[in-house]
Design a protein around this motif. Sequence first.
Motif, PDB file in Angstrom:
ATOM      1  N   VAL A 193     117.238   3.065 -24.275  1.00 21.71           N
ATOM      2  CA  VAL A 193     118.107   3.236 -23.113  1.00 21.71           C
ATOM      3  C   VAL A 193     119.386   2.410 -23.253  1.00 21.71           C
ATOM      4  N   SER A 194     119.289   1.231 -23.851  1.00 24.15           N
ATOM      5  CA  SER A 194     120.485   0.397 -24.001  1.00 24.15           C
ATOM      6  C   SER A 194     121.552   1.118 -24.817  1.00 24.15           C
ATOM      7  N   GLY A 195     121.140   1.765 -25.897  1.00 20.88           N
ATOM      8  CA  GLY A 195     122.094   2.448 -26.760  1.00 20.88           C
ATOM      9  C   GLY A 195     122.414   3.862 -26.321  1.00 20.88           C
ATOM     10  N   ARG A 196     121.560   4.435 -25.457  1.00 23.12           N
ATOM     11  CA  ARG A 196     121.733   5.820 -25.038  1.00 23.12           C
ATOM     12  C   ARG A 196     121.246   5.966 -23.598  1.00 23.12           C
ATOM     13  N   PRO A 197     122.095   5.661 -22.610  1.00 20.46           N
ATOM     14  CA  PRO A 197     121.674   5.705 -21.202  1.00 20.46           C
ATOM     15  C   PRO A 197     121.142   7.081 -20.821  1.00 20.46           C
ATOM     16  N   ILE A 198     120.037   7.095 -20.078  1.00 16.63           N
ATOM     17  CA  ILE A 198     119.437   8.339 -19.607  1.00 16.63           C
ATOM     18  C   ILE A 198     119.144   8.221 -18.120  1.00 16.63           C
ATOM     19  N   VAL A 199     119.071   9.368 -17.442  1.00 17.70           N
ATOM     20  CA  VAL A 199     118.713   9.405 -16.030  1.00 17.70           C
ATOM     21  C   VAL A 199     117.566  10.397 -15.845  1.00 17.70           C
ATOM     22  N   LEU A 200     116.761  10.162 -14.827  1.00 15.83           N
ATOM     23  CA  LEU A 200     115.595  10.998 -14.587  1.00 15.83           C
ATOM     24  C   LEU A 200     115.993  12.398 -14.150  1.00 15.83           C
ATOM     25  N   GLY A 201     115.388  13.406 -14.794  1.00 19.12           N
ATOM     26  CA  GLY A 201     115.634  14.790 -14.413  1.00 19.12           C
ATOM     27  C   GLY A 201     114.438  15.422 -13.726  1.00 19.12           C
ATOM     28  N   ARG A 202     113.249  15.156 -14.257  1.00 17.19           N
ATOM     29  CA  ARG A 202     112.026  15.738 -13.683  1.00 17.19           C
ATOM     30  C   ARG A 202     110.873  14.764 -13.901  1.00 17.19           C
TER      31      ARG A 202
END
Length: 257
Positions: A193-202
């Motif tokens: 996540v630090s290198g590639r931010p993600i957000v919750l989709g499902r």
Amino acid sequence: MTPGNGAPTLTIPAAFNGPDGSGNGGYSAGLLAGLLTAPGGPAVQVTLRTPPPLDRTLTVEGTPEEGLRLVDPTARDKARLVAEAVRAAPFDEAPVPGGPVTVDEAARARERYAGLTDHPFPRCYSCGPARAEGEGLRLFAGSVRPGRGPDGVGNTVACTWDVLEAVDGGDGRAAPAQVWAALDCPGGWSSDVSGRPIVLGRMSAQILDLPAVGSTPVVMGHLESVDGRKVHTGSALYDETGRLLAQARATWIALRS
């Protein structure tokens, strides 16, 4: 939840944010899921269609049989639909292979939490290190079983959760939406996540039992696969004896750089 013009409504308080300005995905999904299930009941799948707005009265449409829709009556076009929820099939296999680590192992793993030094959303309710004790869950999941596949697939993380009075649902146990929040971010941190931010989709989750206030359960996350911008994870919550309390699977969306 309060009645409004004959339809139920939900409001996500500003304290329960994920990225600044929008609701924590797990907590927001858990509020809606609570209208379809209860601890010991069926799993529920929630799909987030837009970042959940904070401190705004949202309307719940639909029925338990056909599914529920969380709608922002003040928004326009596609932004009106915030989330959808339906009852889901039982989990056919454990979302975290290999079973739980011990409380001591999970506590030590907190020291390896990548978000302590590089966090895209440091005030996230679930995993933000900028949140003070009692004002956030402070779930700092570090690796306990390194991944061996491409993109780190197979990586498993863990941490302890100090279940404080602030999350009490009124019966001496954590409120169900708090459990959804606890299952949320540790799954995400099984990825980079630090290198590639993600957000919750499902997120699909099932609560078998609720942890008691004052207990220290173990939360674990597992990176299942990476498919382009989609990241698929599993997560689980265990009590101090290793008994499964709750489990989830999630699909995350990497933010465009």
